[in-house]
Design a protein around this motif. Sequence first.
Motif, PDB file in Angstrom:
ATOM      1  N   GLU A 226       0.880  -1.186   0.000  1.00 55.09           N
ATOM      2  CA  GLU A 226       0.000   0.000   0.000  1.00 55.09           C
ATOM      3  C   GLU A 226       0.911   1.228   0.000  1.00 55.09           C
ATOM      4  N   ILE A 227       0.654   2.159  -0.895  1.00 60.44           N
ATOM      5  CA  ILE A 227       1.547   3.330  -1.006  1.00 60.44           C
ATOM      6  C   ILE A 227       1.557   4.156   0.281  1.00 60.44           C
ATOM      7  N   LYS A 228       0.405   4.252   0.937  1.00 59.41           N
ATOM      8  CA  LYS A 228       0.366   5.091   2.143  1.00 59.41           C
ATOM      9  C   LYS A 228       1.221   4.513   3.279  1.00 59.41           C
ATOM     10  N   ASP A 229       1.564   3.232   3.180  1.00 60.65           N
ATOM     11  CA  ASP A 229       2.348   2.598   4.254  1.00 60.65           C
ATOM     12  C   ASP A 229       3.809   2.390   3.880  1.00 60.65           C
ATOM     13  N   THR A 230       4.252   2.981   2.754  1.00 65.25           N
ATOM     14  CA  THR A 230       5.626   2.694   2.324  1.00 65.25           C
ATOM     15  C   THR A 230       6.400   3.986   2.070  1.00 65.25           C
ATOM     16  N   SER A 231       7.666   3.866   1.676  1.00 67.91           N
ATOM     17  CA  SER A 231       8.497   5.042   1.397  1.00 67.91           C
ATOM     18  C   SER A 231       9.293   4.784   0.117  1.00 67.91           C
ATOM     19  N   LYS A 232       9.860   5.861  -0.431  1.00 72.80           N
ATOM     20  CA  LYS A 232      10.700   5.730  -1.628  1.00 72.80           C
ATOM     21  C   LYS A 232      11.853   4.765  -1.385  1.00 72.80           C
ATOM     22  N   GLU A 233      12.433   4.880  -0.197  1.00 70.37           N
ATOM     23  CA  GLU A 233      13.597   4.042   0.124  1.00 70.37           C
ATOM     24  C   GLU A 233      13.210   2.570   0.130  1.00 70.37           C
ATOM     25  N   GLU A 234      12.057   2.270   0.745  1.00 72.47           N
ATOM     26  CA  GLU A 234      11.624   0.867   0.824  1.00 72.47           C
ATOM     27  C   GLU A 234      11.332   0.317  -0.577  1.00 72.47           C
ATOM     28  N   VAL A 240      15.546  -2.964  -6.410  1.00 69.68           N
ATOM     29  CA  VAL A 240      16.934  -3.204  -6.807  1.00 69.68           C
ATOM     30  C   VAL A 240      17.583  -4.297  -5.961  1.00 69.68           C
ATOM     31  N   GLY A 241      16.997  -4.552  -4.769  1.00 70.32           N
ATOM     32  CA  GLY A 241      17.571  -5.588  -3.912  1.00 70.32           C
ATOM     33  C   GLY A 241      18.712  -5.069  -3.052  1.00 70.32           C
ATOM     34  N   ARG A 242      18.888  -3.731  -3.042  1.00 65.48           N
ATOM     35  CA  ARG A 242      19.908  -3.132  -2.170  1.00 65.48           C
ATOM     36  C   ARG A 242      19.494  -1.682  -1.929  1.00 65.48           C
ATOM     37  N   ASP A 243      20.176  -1.021  -0.997  1.00 60.53           N
ATOM     38  CA  ASP A 243      19.867   0.391  -0.779  1.00 60.53           C
ATOM     39  C   ASP A 243      20.435   1.217  -1.926  1.00 60.53           C
ATOM     40  N   VAL A 244      19.654   2.178  -2.399  1.00 64.58           N
ATOM     41  CA  VAL A 244      20.103   3.037  -3.496  1.00 64.58           C
ATOM     42  C   VAL A 244      20.394   4.422  -2.944  1.00 64.58           C
ATOM     43  N   VAL A 432      23.084  13.418 -23.948  1.00 69.03           N
ATOM     44  CA  VAL A 432      21.748  14.004 -24.066  1.00 69.03           C
ATOM     45  C   VAL A 432      20.758  13.073 -23.387  1.00 69.03           C
ATOM     46  N   GLN A 433      20.120  13.555 -22.339  1.00 75.81           N
ATOM     47  CA  GLN A 433      19.156  12.741 -21.579  1.00 75.81           C
ATOM     48  C   GLN A 433      19.702  11.335 -21.321  1.00 75.81           C
ATOM     49  N   PRO A 434      20.899  11.213 -20.730  1.00 78.93           N
ATOM     50  CA  PRO A 434      21.524   9.884 -20.639  1.00 78.93           C
ATOM     51  C   PRO A 434      20.742   8.915 -19.758  1.00 78.93           C
ATOM     52  N   THR A 435      19.899   9.435 -18.869  1.00 80.28           N
ATOM     53  CA  THR A 435      19.182   8.523 -17.965  1.00 80.28           C
ATOM     54  C   THR A 435      17.697   8.426 -18.293  1.00 80.28           C
ATOM     55  N   ARG A 436      17.294   8.923 -19.458  1.00 76.64           N
ATOM     56  CA  ARG A 436      15.868   8.871 -19.811  1.00 76.64           C
ATOM     57  C   ARG A 436      15.402   7.416 -19.835  1.00 76.64           C
ATOM     58  N   GLY A 437      14.335   7.151 -19.106  1.00 75.41           N
ATOM     59  CA  GLY A 437      13.766   5.804 -19.129  1.00 75.41           C
ATOM     60  C   GLY A 437      14.538   4.783 -18.310  1.00 75.41           C
ATOM     61  N   LEU A 438      15.429   5.254 -17.427  1.00 73.99           N
ATOM     62  CA  LEU A 438      16.186   4.292 -16.614  1.00 73.99           C
ATOM     63  C   LEU A 438      15.650   4.241 -15.187  1.00 73.99           C
ATOM     64  N   ASP A 439      15.924   3.109 -14.515  1.00 74.02           N
ATOM     65  CA  ASP A 439      15.476   2.969 -13.121  1.00 74.02           C
ATOM     66  C   ASP A 439      16.525   3.549 -12.172  1.00 74.02           C
ATOM     67  N   VAL A 440      16.144   3.669 -10.880  1.00 73.81           N
ATOM     68  CA  VAL A 440      17.034   4.364  -9.924  1.00 73.81           C
ATOM     69  C   VAL A 440      18.419   3.743  -9.836  1.00 73.81           C
ATOM     70  N   GLY A 441      18.506   2.418  -9.891  1.00 74.20           N
ATOM     71  CA  GLY A 441      19.814   1.761  -9.791  1.00 74.20           C
ATOM     72  C   GLY A 441      20.701   2.136 -10.963  1.00 74.20           C
ATOM     73  N   ALA A 442      20.118   2.134 -12.169  1.00 70.63           N
ATOM     74  CA  ALA A 442      20.885   2.450 -13.376  1.00 70.63           C
ATOM     75  C   ALA A 442      21.232   3.937 -13.428  1.00 70.63           C
ATOM     76  N   ILE A 443      20.312   4.790 -12.956  1.00 72.30           N
ATOM     77  CA  ILE A 443      20.579   6.234 -12.939  1.00 72.30           C
ATOM     78  C   ILE A 443      21.772   6.526 -12.027  1.00 72.30           C
ATOM     79  N   GLU A 444      21.744   5.913 -10.839  1.00 72.31           N
ATOM     80  CA  GLU A 444      22.835   6.092  -9.872  1.00 72.31           C
ATOM     81  C   GLU A 444      24.169   5.721 -10.537  1.00 72.31           C
ATOM     82  N   TYR A 445      24.164   4.613 -11.281  1.00 75.70           N
ATOM     83  CA  TYR A 445      25.381   4.119 -11.928  1.00 75.70           C
ATOM     84  C   TYR A 445      25.863   5.091 -13.011  1.00 75.70           C
ATOM     85  N   ILE A 446      24.944   5.561 -13.847  1.00 82.43           N
ATOM     86  CA  ILE A 446      25.346   6.439 -14.953  1.00 82.43           C
ATOM     87  C   ILE A 446      25.823   7.796 -14.435  1.00 82.43           C
ATOM     88  N   HIS A 447      25.178   8.297 -13.377  1.00 87.90           N
ATOM     89  CA  HIS A 447      25.659   9.549 -12.783  1.00 87.90           C
ATOM     90  C   HIS A 447      27.102   9.382 -12.284  1.00 87.90           C
TER      91      HIS A 447
END
Length: 513
Positions: A226-234, A240-244, A432-447
């Motif tokens: 349920e979204i109301k019971d969770t957080s972005k981190e969770e 990803v299976g790890r903390d981002v 140009v928009q190197p992280t367009r359409g990527l998930d948080v794990g991949a964005i973290e990596y490309i940054h």
Amino acid sequence: MEQAYAIEMLHITKRFPGIVANDDITLQLKKGEIHALLGENGAGKSTLMSVLFGLYQAEEGVIKKDGKEVEIKDPNDANRLGIGMVHQHFKLVECFSVLDNIILGDEPTSKGGFLRKDAARKKIVELSDKYGLSVDPDALIEDITVGMQQRTEILKMLYRENEILIFDEPTAVLTPQEIEELMQIMKNLSKEGKSILFISHKLNEIMEVADRCTVLRKGKYIGTVEIKDTSKEELSHMMVGRDVDFVVHKEEAKPGDVILDVEGMTVASKVHHNNAVRNVSFKVRAGEIVCIAGIDGNGQTELVYGLTGLEPLKEGKITLCGRDITHASIRDRNTHGMSHIPEDRHKHGLVLDYSLEYNMVLQRYFEPQFVSGAGFLKRKNIREYSDKLIEQYDVRSGQGSVTIARSMSGGNQQKAIVAREIDKEPELLVAVQPTRGLDVGAIEYIHKQLVAVRDAGRAVLLVSLELDEVMSVSDRILVMYEGEIVGELDPKKTTVEELGLYMAGAKRNEVAK
């Protein structure tokens, strides 16, 4: 209690060569809810929705609608069951009008077989008003913005009176403003009793609009919360299976020599008579990340085309590492220190029907390490090089180097391009928009990769529409508005609000040339 579910996908398994895309997945959509489907690139989200929409057939599992088992052999079956889908890459006929695209395949005809567009137009205008879509039915698809094209896709579903709406990464190509409008549209639709499945890997959006969220990882079901019971981190941990880490860690920039010097650059527009880029001058130094920010359509695309050789300049001069490249060919720029992560990965980044390994050496196949003196490709070397990049950048595909690029998920296509362009060790990386359409794990990596390129003493020119990315990755921000650079900002001393004012043209300063 069974009746409460509009759609149930129970124990769905879908296999492709070398990969189980969906491994025993169960998803239950309640009536009138917005249900998010979250997962990394290649986690199996789009595949699962394609099974529901009849584009693929699952090897195992059943689909129920309103508690009754149904068979969905193709999209026509899905439409008859009231299921509609907005695809990540829109399915529209460019040279048709909005109206013609909406009624395509479901044309209203008179008894004599003549098209009756008046009734259709009336219905489309009513729907457009009711849901706040404001679309011009007579505009041609090729002339309207991406956001408007997406609304056309939404209207296509509403016109067919679909009750279950699938949105596949609907915000990947939208500006921040359009995203806000879309979120409102989705909320309006669910208030009207529509049930929405929303594929995304943007956690902020899911937190804002979804009621519940189901998480997939590497083709397996992780859980529903349920979204109301969770957080972005969770959510990111489930995905990803790890903390981002949401923060970009970087030392202070140490700018060196000027690598790129642009003077008085003017580029014509293909869309209107005005110039798309007007008399723009700026410099990028070694060891810094300069970001060009702006709302989509303010000349960024044409600026990059001019820099990389995809379009000629009307006026101006471009110097790279002290060498005039104003009239140089694309290959000349590629072999003399420029790398380019393009905005449109399908059009300018990949040859979709080539294997991954050939895409990895697209700009280097003529180098001695990849080709013999007699002109034969050294396949073993190409394979080893490609395998190395795939491992280094975690590019996921069913069959490794021999995978056809077209069959990979969008995010993994993007990772392959990033790997290829950074590995050339360019003096200047145009991203140009190197992280367009990527998930948080991949964005973290490309940054991290962009910062590493900078720290290796190279120059990075980043073009991005994502304000968070602009603020966290760049060392200097140049704002483009209507083809001109209207401000130079220091991300450490400015705010998102101030940046927004420059982007909207409400504020400008004379940029130090």
